[in-house]
Motif scaffolding. Structure first.
Motif, PDB file in Angstrom:
ATOM      1  N   ARG A 565       1.011  -1.492  -0.008  1.00 15.22           N
ATOM      2  CA  ARG A 565       0.148  -0.066  -0.005  1.00 15.22           C
ATOM      3  C   ARG A 565       0.824   1.254   0.066  1.00 15.22           C
ATOM      4  NH1 ARG A 565      -2.166   0.228   4.775  1.00 15.22           N
ATOM      5  NH2 ARG A 565      -2.074  -1.689   5.477  1.00 15.22           N
ATOM      6  N   HIS A 566       1.918   1.237   0.752  1.00 22.29           N
ATOM      7  CA  HIS A 566       2.744   2.640   0.930  1.00 22.29           C
ATOM      8  C   HIS A 566       4.056   2.643   0.401  1.00 22.29           C
ATOM      9  CE1 HIS A 566      -0.633   3.574   3.025  1.00 22.29           C
ATOM     10  NE2 HIS A 566      -0.589   2.708   3.913  1.00 22.29           N
ATOM     11  N   GLY A 567       4.733   1.219   0.177  1.00 19.89           N
ATOM     12  CA  GLY A 567       6.167   0.670  -0.171  1.00 19.89           C
ATOM     13  C   GLY A 567       6.424   0.894  -1.602  1.00 19.89           C
ATOM     14  N   THR A 568       7.388  -0.021  -1.696  1.00 20.92           N
ATOM     15  CA  THR A 568       7.968  -0.072  -3.018  1.00 20.92           C
ATOM     16  C   THR A 568       8.016  -1.928  -3.413  1.00 20.92           C
ATOM     17  OG1 THR A 568      10.258  -0.796  -2.499  1.00 20.92           O
ATOM     18  CG2 THR A 568       9.813   1.773  -2.723  1.00 20.92           C
ATOM     19  N   LEU A 569       7.823  -2.075  -4.795  1.00 17.35           N
ATOM     20  CA  LEU A 569       8.221  -3.336  -5.486  1.00 17.35           C
ATOM     21  C   LEU A 569       8.959  -4.114  -4.602  1.00 17.35           C
ATOM     22  CD1 LEU A 569       6.249  -5.175  -7.062  1.00 17.35           C
ATOM     23  CD2 LEU A 569       7.648  -4.642  -8.860  1.00 17.35           C
ATOM     24  N   ASP A 570      10.344  -3.586  -4.567  1.00 17.21           N
ATOM     25  CA  ASP A 570      11.318  -4.210  -4.159  1.00 17.21           C
ATOM     26  C   ASP A 570      11.134  -4.432  -2.708  1.00 17.21           C
ATOM     27  OD1 ASP A 570      12.649  -4.078  -6.493  1.00 17.21           O
ATOM     28  OD2 ASP A 570      13.973  -2.467  -6.082  1.00 17.21           O
TER      29      ASP A 570
END
Length: 706
Positions: A565-570
């Protein structure tokens, strides 16, 4: 003067009537005294013989003598005009009517065949027949309950030993094919009860009851046992055994064999074959005592008692290393410590103790029902469902009255999607053990999933009457409210319960989660529970605060949600890898569980094989469930999420609308990662508004009750 008139004049009828009624009362007193005072089993027979011998003597005395105002006189010397007969004729007629009524009500029914109709229970008695059914006649099938034996020892310190004697007899009878034997939990629940044998028989739905007593003095023991017809109250068989204490095991076998013989002659018939007595029991009285104390402690289910039970089982093993059941039940105790409500012990730590214990039990008694059932439970708890079914099937074949084995097997059937077999097992367990919270809770869950809420309510109400104020029963009540989506009522019940269970952290956390669901996160903003803190942050859309909570709790599950929801794909990919590694370390078949949110995360990071595996498991779970009508409204939202991931957005919208139209709600619905895929759909905003209206309705219910 006619002969009948002469009998009246000489008061023979009056004396005979009074003698019969008083004699019957004396027989009832004699039967009660024999049981309560552990008198010899021939005592009530002796009283009956004395009364029968005394009857003709009383009649002869009544014929020959008459009581007059001047004292006792021979009847021949009394002028008929002065006899008291004329003044008591009405009394004679009343006595004749009383005798006829007595014969009709008390005597005649004893000789009439049972018509199979149920006996009406007294007002306030607790019905334990299956919900939705009429009360079943206790004689509908061969059945028996073995009550806890009374401790009649002078010091009164042998209660657990008396219980053990009764339990061993119960276990022997339970292996009898064609005989329904009420489980220990239900039978022993009547210890110290004022209920009559008839009431106990109706509540347990059994035709026969075995009661008895144990009197231990030094190295001798007296065991008295009585087999009673629960409908008529008749004693079908009774015996008293005086033995040296070292022969206690042979006494148990002897009593069980005699009861089987008595049942064969009454209801089981000549084709009945007694169960073979298995020899996987203790042969050392000290080891046996330790084992019994361990079972007693284990039944209490508190962390301290479960640990104490383990100590007793280990003591039994040290005294008698060949006693298989001590190993099996020690393993069960360690497994019970995994329960979050007990100690929440992790599986790897538990298995260090459990695996050697089960290996030893199976080596010593590979064909013992309890060993097999506990082994099957462990296999199910370790997700080896096919192996669990094999073990539990063997256990039930050996002991068709093992209620817990049916509960444990039902869990494996549910996992396989065989909901009909699952329900049959849970209903069978409840019939065998209608007082047990475990069997009741299992059936309430099944009825909830079938949306048979009235049937589930009947069982919960029965448990509340049987176990008033008991904490696990409260859990059943809360579970039933939750599956119906009655969050307002749920929160009110929890708050009231906290007045009784002050400081109960599980209840406190449940209350705070409920308030978040009711749209009242501000009331629990200062919660001490990380899960509630996270829910408050999500409800208020505060990503920074949610991150702060995550930094204090090592939860890879929560980390995946935040990264999506708030971070990155990595960041999500790293969290997924860490999550999978943790599950594999626990031995959990994560790819065989239906978790649609995790499936979304796996698909997002390119783990299509894992995604497909989870979707296959969901399909195998939901499609048979829908066909069987086995999907509670509380799990309907999971079905909606599965439908979204199949790409069938139209059906997903229809199912979400159906769920909301039933009044269900979730205050965190707009933050649901899977449902957010529907956000561009035309009806999405309308459905989110409907959800908040339902939340407001539940909030009003809560506030009104508060």
């Amino acid at each position: 003067m006619s002969f009948f008139s002469e009998l009246k004049r000489r008061h023979v009828i009056r004396v005979s009537g009074v003698y019969a009624i008083v004699g019957w009362l004396l027989l009832q007193v004699a039967g009660s005294l024999e049981s309560a005072m552990a008198l010899p089993d021939w005592f009530d027979g002796f009283v009956l013989a004395a009364l029968l011998i005394g009857f003709p003597l009383a009649a002869i005395l009544a014929w020959a003598f008459e009581l007059t105002p001047e004292g006792v006189k021979r009847t021949a010397e009394v002028d008929p005009e002065e006899s008291t007969t004329a003044r008591t004729g009405v009394l004679d007629k009343l006595l004749i009517v009383a005798l006829l009524l007595f014969t009709a009500v008390i005597v005649v029914p004893r000789f009439l065949p049972d018509n199979g109709e149920p006996t009406t229970s007294s007002e306030g008695s607790i019905a334990t027949s299956m919900p939705g059914e009429g009360e079943v006649s206790a004689s509908a099938d061969p059945s028996i309950a073995v009550l806890a034996f009374d401790d009649m020892s002078p010091e009164g310190t042998e209660e657990y030993f008396a219980d053990g004697v009764a339990e061993e007899i119960l276990n022997l009878l339970a292996k009898t094919e064609g005989l329904k034997v009420a489980a220990r939990t239900s039978s022993f629940a009547f210890k110290g009860s004022s209920d009559s044998i008839g009431e106990i028989g109706r509540k347990l739905q059994v035709a026969h009851v075995l009661e008895g007593s144990v009197r231990r003095a030094g190295d001798t023991i007296r065991v008295t046992a009585q087999l009673i017809d629960s409908n008529s109250g008749y004693h079908l068989w009774s015996e008293t055994y005086d033995r040296k204490l070292e022969n206690i095991f042979s006494i148990q076998d002897e009593i069980a064999a005699n009861i089987q013989a008595a049942l064969k002659s009454t209801i089981l018939g000549d084709e009945f074959q007694p169960a073979a007595i298995q020899r996987h029991r203790s042969h050392n009285i000290d080891a046996y005592n330790a084992y019994l104390m361990g079972k007693e402690l284990l039944a209490r289910r508190t962390p301290e008692d479960v640990r104490g039970a383990i100590e007793q089982f280990e003591r039994a093993i040290a005294i008698e290393p060949e006693f298989a059941l001590s190993y099996a039940w020690a393993a069960r105790a360690w497994m019970l410590l995994e329960d979050p409500a007990v100690e929440n012990l992790d599986k790897a730590t538990a298995d260090v103790e459990v695996l050697p214990l089960l290996d030893a039990a199976n080596a010593l008694a590979p064909d013992n029902a309890e060993v097999l059932a506990i082994t099957g439970l462990h296999q199910r708890m370790r997700f080896r469902f096919e192996q669990a079914l094999q073990s539990l099937n063997r256990a039930i074949a050996l002991n068709p009255n093992f209620a817990e084995a049916f509960v444990w097997r039902a869990g494996s059937y549910e996992r396989k999607g065989d909901y009909q077999a699952m329900l049959a097992d849970r209903e069978r367990a409840y019939r065998l053990d209608p007082v047990s919270i475990e069997t009741a809770r299992s059936l309430v869950w099944a009825y909830g999933n079938y949306q048979r809420y009235d049937d589930a309510e009947a069982i919960v109400a029965t448990m509340e009457a049987l176990h008033p104020g008991h904490r696990p029963v409260l859990g059943m009540r809360l579970s039933l409210l939750y599956v119906q989506g009655r969050i307002g009522d749920y929160a009110s019940v929890v708050e009231n319960a906290l007045n009784r269970f002050e400081g109960d952290e599980e209840l406190e956390e449940s209350r705070e989660f409920a308030l978040v669901q009711l749209g009242l996160p501000e009331r629990v903003a200062e919660s001490k529970y990380p899960g509630v803190q996270r829910a408050v942050a999500i409800a208020e859309g505060d990503a920074a605060r949610e991150r702060e909570v995550l930094d204090t709790v090592a939860s890879t599950d929560w980390e995946m949600h935040w990264q999506y929801r708030h971070g990155t794909l990595d960041g999500l990919a790293a969290a997924v890898e860490k999550y999978i590694a943790g599950l594999e370390q626990e031995g959990r078949p994560w790819a065989e569980s239906c978790d649609t949110t995790h499936a979304l995360f796996f698909r997002e990071v390119g783990k299509t094989e894992s995604f497909d595996s989870i979707m296959k498991q969901c399909r195998q779970e939901y499609e048979p469930g829908i066909a069987a009508g086995y999907l509670c409204d509380c799990r309907w939202l999971n079905l909606v999420q599965y439908t979204v991931l199949t790409g069938d957005f139209d059906s997903a919208i229809e199912r979400l609308e159906e769920w909301l139209d039933k009044g269900f709600s979730n205050n965190l619905l707009e933050s649901n990662e899977v449902l957010s895929l529907l956000s561009e759909y035309p009806d999405y905003e309308k459905l989110m508004k409907k959800n908040q209206e339902n939340v407001a309705r539940q909030r009003e219910i809560y506030l009104t009750q508060g």
